[in-house]
Design an enzyme around this catalytic site. Structure first.
Site, PDB file in Angstrom:
ATOM      1  N   ASP A  74       1.187  -3.420   5.697  1.00 32.23           N
ATOM      2  CA  ASP A  74       1.240  -3.391   4.213  1.00 32.23           C
ATOM      3  C   ASP A  74       2.515  -4.045   3.671  1.00 32.23           C
ATOM      4  OD1 ASP A  74       2.725  -1.273   5.208  1.00 32.23           O
ATOM      5  OD2 ASP A  74       2.132   0.149   3.657  1.00 32.23           O
ATOM      6  N   GLY A  87       0.980  16.939   4.400  1.00 33.69           N
ATOM      7  CA  GLY A  87       1.982  16.322   5.269  1.00 33.69           C
ATOM      8  C   GLY A  87       1.461  15.904   6.626  1.00 33.69           C
ATOM      9  N   ALA A  88       0.145  15.796   6.804  1.00 32.97           N
ATOM     10  CA  ALA A  88      -0.415  15.417   8.105  1.00 32.97           C
ATOM     11  C   ALA A  88      -0.728  13.921   8.174  1.00 32.97           C
ATOM     12  CB  ALA A  88      -1.671  16.227   8.393  1.00 32.97           C
ATOM     13  N   SER A 136      -0.618  13.725  -0.967  1.00 34.51           N
ATOM     14  CA  SER A 136       0.228  13.404  -2.125  1.00 34.51           C
ATOM     15  C   SER A 136      -0.464  12.390  -3.044  1.00 34.51           C
ATOM     16  CB  SER A 136       1.595  12.886  -1.678  1.00 34.51           C
ATOM     17  OG  SER A 136       1.477  11.694  -0.945  1.00 34.51           O
ATOM     18  N   GLU A 192       5.541   8.001  -7.384  1.00 30.42           N
ATOM     19  CA  GLU A 192       6.007   8.515  -6.080  1.00 30.42           C
ATOM     20  C   GLU A 192       7.341   7.863  -5.695  1.00 30.42           C
ATOM     21  OE1 GLU A 192       2.975   9.517  -3.354  1.00 30.42           O
ATOM     22  OE2 GLU A 192       4.341   9.715  -1.645  1.00 30.42           O
ATOM     23  N   ASP A 235      -2.323   4.226  -0.083  1.00 27.63           N
ATOM     24  CA  ASP A 235      -2.840   5.593  -0.173  1.00 27.63           C
ATOM     25  C   ASP A 235      -3.513   5.848  -1.518  1.00 27.63           C
ATOM     26  OD1 ASP A 235      -1.600   5.709   2.231  1.00 27.63           O
ATOM     27  OD2 ASP A 235       0.038   7.026   1.589  1.00 27.63           O
ATOM     28  N   TYR A 255      11.631   3.102  10.716  1.00 25.41           N
ATOM     29  CA  TYR A 255      10.792   2.422   9.721  1.00 25.41           C
ATOM     30  C   TYR A 255      11.616   1.353   9.004  1.00 25.41           C
ATOM     31  CZ  TYR A 255       7.960   1.784   5.483  1.00 25.41           C
ATOM     32  OH  TYR A 255       7.236   1.252   4.446  1.00 25.41           O
TER      33      TYR A 255
HETATM   34  P1  ADP Z   1       0.757  13.575   2.943  1.00 26.66           P
HETATM   35  O1  ADP Z   1       0.615  12.727   1.722  1.00 26.66           O
HETATM   36  O2  ADP Z   1       0.665  12.781   4.201  1.00 26.66           O
HETATM   37  O3  ADP Z   1      -0.172  14.742   2.981  1.00 26.66           O
HETATM   38  P2  ADP Z   1       3.352  14.020   1.796  1.00 26.66           P
HETATM   39  O4  ADP Z   1       4.581  14.627   2.332  1.00 26.66           O
HETATM   40  O5  ADP Z   1       3.403  12.645   1.277  1.00 26.66           O
HETATM   41  O6  ADP Z   1       2.244  14.169   2.936  1.00 26.66           O
HETATM   42  O7  ADP Z   1       2.808  14.932   0.606  1.00 26.66           O
HETATM   43  C1  ADP Z   1       2.634  16.313   0.783  1.00 26.66           C
HETATM   44  C2  ADP Z   1       3.126  17.065  -0.458  1.00 26.66           C
HETATM   45  O8  ADP Z   1       2.211  16.876  -1.548  1.00 26.66           O
HETATM   46  C3  ADP Z   1       3.184  18.555  -0.261  1.00 26.66           C
HETATM   47  O9  ADP Z   1       4.412  18.956   0.326  1.00 26.66           O
HETATM   48  C4  ADP Z   1       3.047  19.061  -1.695  1.00 26.66           C
HETATM   49  O10 ADP Z   1       4.277  18.992  -2.372  1.00 26.66           O
HETATM   50  C5  ADP Z   1       2.090  18.058  -2.328  1.00 26.66           C
HETATM   51  N1  ADP Z   1       0.693  18.529  -2.210  1.00 26.66           N
HETATM   52  C6  ADP Z   1      -0.334  17.849  -1.705  1.00 26.66           C
HETATM   53  N2  ADP Z   1      -1.484  18.548  -1.730  1.00 26.66           N
HETATM   54  C7  ADP Z   1      -1.182  19.744  -2.257  1.00 26.66           C
HETATM   55  C8  ADP Z   1      -1.921  20.933  -2.531  1.00 26.66           C
HETATM   56  N3  ADP Z   1      -3.226  21.031  -2.232  1.00 26.66           N
HETATM   57  N4  ADP Z   1      -1.263  21.982  -3.091  1.00 26.66           N
HETATM   58  C9  ADP Z   1       0.049  21.898  -3.377  1.00 26.66           C
HETATM   59  N5  ADP Z   1       0.801  20.815  -3.136  1.00 26.66           N
HETATM   60  C10 ADP Z   1       0.216  19.744  -2.576  1.00 26.66           C
HETATM   61 MG    MG Z   2       1.981  11.162   1.140  1.00 28.07          MG
END
Ligand code: ADP
Ligand code: MG
Length: 391
Positions: free
Chosen positions: A44, A128-129, A134, A166, A178, A228
């Site tokens: 990307d 966060g997986a 996000s 973001e 994303d 990265y």
């Molecule tokens: P990813 O986008 O890979 O899942 P990120 O660290 O970028 O990981 O984003 C995760 C963050 O987004 C969480 O820590 C939280 O702050 C927010 N978030 C995402 N989904 C939810 C949810 N269902 N409820 C509350 N917060 C969420």
């Molecule tokens: Mg993310």
């Protein structure tokens, strides 16, 4: 070993129920999915191609307007309450409101005037997986506010605005894939996205009898962010060298293997390896799309293994846990393809697996993983689904 099978059908009603019990009235409800990326990693930021798809894990956001400028938001999954005002957006110690507030700020920056609102959201994308919970949250927010306040924003501009949110408000330097995948996803298709032009094309992905299995290493090595940045610099350095010899080169997108062979192979083997991976990954992705058009999923899967090989040996962003998981499924006939997904140094592998073999595979590999790595493996089964929409 956890095989996550939460059915999303159950979540939307729970979120709506919660909304009614807190706020009363009838909300609108937005569904916004997580995403996978089938192939095209670390391409990307090199102006290359990616091949993401929206999945059947999503955030459900119930929302209705208020008469004042207040924000009342409840996170159903975390059981946390946020209160604020549209007139005073500042980062929250709860963190998750930042994704919503960042979007509001960008809307305001582009001249829109949202009012206050009541909101409950929750879903089944693991946080966060690497499945972009996000981006799903950002897509849900902008889509919801656009609907609520009747602005008729273009989808493209919503996606760009989320990326800025973001980058600037949350402080994460993400690309646009994303948000793009969550917003534009289409059932039964992957999206071939050109990160240079943002042109995109839907490529049919026939998943009959096959599912996407995400195996979560449950690790995030601390190297991830520094490496990265190093990779980005190494790619830039390769481009800089080639610019001394060729006209019109702006990124690795404009570079061929022959150019790399001629000017970098001998003089700088490390930069050569890094750049070669990126150039090959773009070609691999385009070839993989041809496989999909011919319905040759096995050939597609082999390219996923090829992608992993390059990420592990040439680009060097894998880790023992990711390599273990890919190595383990390489000779399994029910697994069509597998590779690490995301930035690397932890996170998930993405696997294409024949449906009836999934349970047994996950159990075997989960046992082997915990014996070898002394860590628990998590698995998520996913399908390709529609992007962000109103229920
Ligand atoms: P990813 O986008 O890979 O899942 P990120 O660290 O970028 O990981 O984003 C995760 C963050 O987004 C969480 O820590 C939280 O702050 C927010 N978030 C995402 N989904 C939810 C949810 N269902 N409820 C509350 N917060 C969420
Ligand atoms: Mg993310």
């Amino acid at each position: 070993m956890i095989l996550s099978k939460v059915s999303d059908a159950g979540i939307a009603p729970q979120v709506i129920e919660k909304f009614k019990s807190i706020f009363g009235g009838q909300p609108i409800v937005i569904r916004s999915p997580g995403r996978v990326n089938l192939i095209g990693e670390h391409t990307d930021y090199n102006n290359g191609f990616v091949l993401p798809a929206a999945i059947d894990k999503a955030i459900y956001m119930a929302i209705s307007p208020r008469k004042d400028n207040e924000l009342h938001i409840f996170s159903y999954d975390l059981g946390q309450d946020y209160r604020g005002s549209i007139d005073e957006l500042k980062n929250s110690s709860l963190h998750w409101p930042d994704y919503i507030l960042g979007v509001i700020q960008q809307l305001q920056n582009s001249g829109h005037r949202p009012g206050g609102f009541n909101c409950v959201f929750g879903g089944d994308i693991p946080l966060g997986a690497g499945l972009s919970s996000s981006a799903a949250l950002e897509c849900a927010t902008v889509f919801a506010l656009n609907t609520l306040f009747g602005w008729r924003l273009e989808t493209n501009s919503m996606v760009k605005l989320e990326q800025r949110a973001e980058n600037e408000f949350v402080g994460v330097q993400c690309g646009i894939m994303d948000q793009f995948a969550s917003m534009f996803g289409r059932k039964g298709h992957v999206i071939r996205l050109d990160c240079r032009s943002l042109d995109y094309e839907y490529v049919p992905f026939n998943m009959e009898g096959i599912k996407i299995v995400l195996l979560d290493t449950n690790v995030k090595h601390s190297l991830a962010s520094s490496e990265y940045n190093t990779r980005r610099k190494q790619c830039e350095q390769g481009v800089k060298t080639l610019q001394e010899h060729y006209e019109g080169i702006e990124s690795l997108r404009d570079v061929t293997i022959e150019m790399l062979d001629k000017w970098l192979a001998a003089s700088d083997p490390l930069i050569y390896r890094r750049c070669k991976y990126v150039v090959e990954e773009n070609t691999r992705l385009l070839d993989a799309c041809l496989d999909l058009e011919k319905g040759e999923l096995r050939a597609f899967g082999r390219k996923m293994f090829g992608s992993h090989e390059g990420l592990s040996n040439q680009y060097e962003v894998s880790c023992p846990e990711l390599d273990f998981l890919v190595e383990h499924v390489k000779e399994v006939p029910s697994v069509l393809g597998a590779r690490m997904m995301g930035g690397g140094f932890g996170g998930c592998t993405i696997n294409l697996v024949e449906e009836e073999a999934i349970e047994g595979l996950v159990e075997r590999i989960g046992d082997a993983y915990s014996r070898a790595m002394n860590k628990e493996l998590k698995a998520y089964v996913a399908q390709i689904e529609q992007g962000t929409s109103m229920l």
